[in-house]
Design a protein around this motif. Sequence first.
Motif, PDB file in Angstrom:
ATOM      1  N   VAL A 159      39.118  45.023  41.173  1.00 49.88           N
ATOM      2  CA  VAL A 159      37.889  44.554  40.587  1.00 49.88           C
ATOM      3  C   VAL A 159      36.941  44.670  41.750  1.00 49.88           C
ATOM      4  O   VAL A 159      36.866  43.532  42.561  1.00 49.88           O
ATOM      5  CB  VAL A 159      38.207  43.541  40.012  1.00 49.88           C
ATOM      6  CG1 VAL A 159      36.927  42.984  39.251  1.00 49.88           C
ATOM      7  CG2 VAL A 159      39.123  43.679  38.964  1.00 49.88           C
ATOM      8  N   TYR A 160      35.914  45.374  41.543  1.00 51.26           N
ATOM      9  CA  TYR A 160      34.835  45.147  42.628  1.00 51.26           C
ATOM     10  C   TYR A 160      33.393  45.104  41.773  1.00 51.26           C
ATOM     11  O   TYR A 160      32.686  46.185  41.255  1.00 51.26           O
ATOM     12  CB  TYR A 160      34.632  46.350  43.385  1.00 51.26           C
ATOM     13  CG  TYR A 160      33.627  46.602  44.438  1.00 51.26           C
ATOM     14  CD1 TYR A 160      33.239  45.132  45.372  1.00 51.26           C
ATOM     15  CD2 TYR A 160      32.797  47.788  44.727  1.00 51.26           C
ATOM     16  CE1 TYR A 160      32.282  45.294  46.389  1.00 51.26           C
ATOM     17  CE2 TYR A 160      31.841  47.616  45.809  1.00 51.26           C
ATOM     18  CZ  TYR A 160      31.428  46.510  46.432  1.00 51.26           C
ATOM     19  OH  TYR A 160      30.576  46.379  47.304  1.00 51.26           O
ATOM     20  N   HIS A 189      30.424  42.046  40.114  1.00 50.27           N
ATOM     21  CA  HIS A 189      30.013  40.606  39.822  1.00 50.27           C
ATOM     22  C   HIS A 189      29.385  40.519  38.422  1.00 50.27           C
ATOM     23  O   HIS A 189      28.684  41.483  38.399  1.00 50.27           O
ATOM     24  CB  HIS A 189      29.885  39.418  40.763  1.00 50.27           C
ATOM     25  CG  HIS A 189      28.415  39.857  41.327  1.00 50.27           C
ATOM     26  ND1 HIS A 189      27.313  39.625  40.833  1.00 50.27           N
ATOM     27  CD2 HIS A 189      28.031  40.359  42.640  1.00 50.27           C
ATOM     28  CE1 HIS A 189      26.215  40.204  41.681  1.00 50.27           C
ATOM     29  NE2 HIS A 189      26.743  40.537  42.738  1.00 50.27           N
ATOM     30  N   SER A 236      40.152  40.843  42.643  1.00 57.19           N
ATOM     31  CA  SER A 236      38.884  40.748  42.764  1.00 57.19           C
ATOM     32  C   SER A 236      38.491  40.815  44.324  1.00 57.19           C
ATOM     33  O   SER A 236      38.732  39.946  45.012  1.00 57.19           O
ATOM     34  CB  SER A 236      38.329  39.657  42.051  1.00 57.19           C
ATOM     35  OG  SER A 236      36.894  39.500  42.082  1.00 57.19           O
ATOM     36  N   ARG A 264      33.997  36.259  43.208  1.00 60.40           N
ATOM     37  CA  ARG A 264      34.874  35.402  42.371  1.00 60.40           C
ATOM     38  C   ARG A 264      34.638  36.076  40.842  1.00 60.40           C
ATOM     39  O   ARG A 264      33.526  36.380  40.397  1.00 60.40           O
ATOM     40  CB  ARG A 264      34.613  34.156  42.240  1.00 60.40           C
ATOM     41  CG  ARG A 264      35.205  33.415  41.189  1.00 60.40           C
ATOM     42  CD  ARG A 264      35.020  31.816  40.962  1.00 60.40           C
ATOM     43  NE  ARG A 264      35.806  31.348  42.267  1.00 60.40           N
ATOM     44  CZ  ARG A 264      37.243  31.244  42.192  1.00 60.40           C
ATOM     45  NH1 ARG A 264      38.155  31.749  41.411  1.00 60.40           N
ATOM     46  NH2 ARG A 264      37.772  30.620  43.265  1.00 60.40           N
ATOM     47  N   ASN A 265      35.783  36.640  40.042  1.00 59.66           N
ATOM     48  CA  ASN A 265      35.808  37.166  38.646  1.00 59.66           C
ATOM     49  C   ASN A 265      36.962  36.389  38.236  1.00 59.66           C
ATOM     50  O   ASN A 265      37.983  36.889  38.377  1.00 59.66           O
ATOM     51  CB  ASN A 265      35.824  38.521  38.451  1.00 59.66           C
ATOM     52  CG  ASN A 265      34.534  39.296  38.942  1.00 59.66           C
ATOM     53  OD1 ASN A 265      33.706  39.249  38.406  1.00 59.66           O
ATOM     54  ND2 ASN A 265      34.467  39.977  40.366  1.00 59.66           N
ATOM     55  N   ALA A 297      40.026  37.694  36.799  1.00 57.43           N
ATOM     56  CA  ALA A 297      40.906  38.507  37.495  1.00 57.43           C
ATOM     57  C   ALA A 297      42.221  37.603  37.829  1.00 57.43           C
ATOM     58  O   ALA A 297      41.971  36.486  37.993  1.00 57.43           O
ATOM     59  CB  ALA A 297      40.307  39.225  38.830  1.00 57.43           C
ATOM     60  N   GLN A 315      41.772  36.174  43.419  1.00 57.09           N
ATOM     61  CA  GLN A 315      40.608  36.317  44.036  1.00 57.09           C
ATOM     62  C   GLN A 315      40.569  36.438  45.739  1.00 57.09           C
ATOM     63  O   GLN A 315      41.126  35.642  46.243  1.00 57.09           O
ATOM     64  CB  GLN A 315      39.781  35.018  43.721  1.00 57.09           C
ATOM     65  CG  GLN A 315      39.631  34.365  42.422  1.00 57.09           C
ATOM     66  CD  GLN A 315      39.105  35.559  41.233  1.00 57.09           C
ATOM     67  OE1 GLN A 315      38.066  36.094  41.732  1.00 57.09           O
ATOM     68  NE2 GLN A 315      39.481  35.346  40.108  1.00 57.09           N
ATOM     69  N   THR A 329      34.479  48.320  38.195  1.00 58.29           N
ATOM     70  CA  THR A 329      33.451  48.100  38.920  1.00 58.29           C
ATOM     71  C   THR A 329      32.162  48.133  38.233  1.00 58.29           C
ATOM     72  O   THR A 329      32.237  48.402  36.983  1.00 58.29           O
ATOM     73  CB  THR A 329      33.408  49.189  40.137  1.00 58.29           C
ATOM     74  OG1 THR A 329      32.523  48.697  40.996  1.00 58.29           O
ATOM     75  CG2 THR A 329      33.028  50.507  39.736  1.00 58.29           C
TER      76      THR A 329
END
Length: 356
Positions: A215-216, A218, A241, A245-246, A249, A252, A273
């Motif tokens: 996961v890239y 925000h 992630s 921070r997400n 996910a 982190q 993304t």
Amino acid sequence: MEKPASGTGVLTFHRCINYGSYWQARCLVEGLRSRGYPAVIVDHDSWRIRLAEWMCALRPVLPTPVPGTDYPLYALKLAKFVRTIASFQRSPRFDLDHPKVLDRFERVVVGSDEVWNLAHPWYGGCPLFFGVGIRARLVAYAASFGNYNASNGLDPIWADRLRAFDAISVRDQNSRDIIKNALGFEPELVLDPCLQFMPKPDGGWRGPVRPFVAVYGHNFSEAFGRAVRRWAESRGYLLLSLGYRNDWANRQWITAGPHDFAHAMARAAAVATNFFHGCAFALRYRKPFVCETSPYRATKIQNLMAWVNGQKHLVPPTAPPAAYDACLSEALDPNLLDRIELLRRKSDVYLDLALG
């Protein structure tokens, strides 16, 4: 007797605390070196810009509030970037706000990144990136105006400065339109260095052992997060992630350094993304991916996807689950990969002609 100018300087945003900025700079330098050009980073510095970068790095997800517990993590990520950037092969350092005449290089390659983005909050309108004060053959590779829209036009003062370039290429249609409208010719469209050359991260893998989705980005929409999480959970994948921070996910990894990032993108089962270089790395490593566009990055992401025939990977928040399944489950379309390979050859031809 003065030493004659020699070598190739790469003039870009090499001090940005951003994975894409780091890797486009490194890939361009290493790519030029692989082609026989002894390239180094043109090492401009500015306390004004450094302070702005560091403040942004500590609060990168604004307007979303940053939890107090995350500040030390973002500070560690920042420290990793500072150390890694220091490893670049660089020219002698100089003050960007008070530059002297740059005449030590035979040629200077300006780009990639948003080097001509007049709307950039701290680099916007910097004369050096338009060639002012550079006494060398000027070449632009994959330069971009970023989110500065072609409909704004280009003031004659900037157009006149770009006329000093011996060769110009850009990485998106918006930038191509700006050049065409202002200078009267269509510059070459070339691939971002992260797509043109293979990123080669140092060190080993320090991340999770189990399969994961990278996961890239925000500030994703809640709908996007739910859809990606549903897909990952249905297959037993961890959501990792990277750099931000997400909370949707599973893990982190805010402190991931530039090389951790590249390793993660290379090992991921799929990528989710909303960043340009999230798409670029997924394409380079041939990973299934899905992208949600954001207003700031919409132009360059949409331009890239249209250029490589990858529009299906852009999903709106209202997209049905089947759209996410298709993007994240299926291997990249062979026609898309063939298109990128064709563009890679065209970009090679541009570099040969522009630098030769």
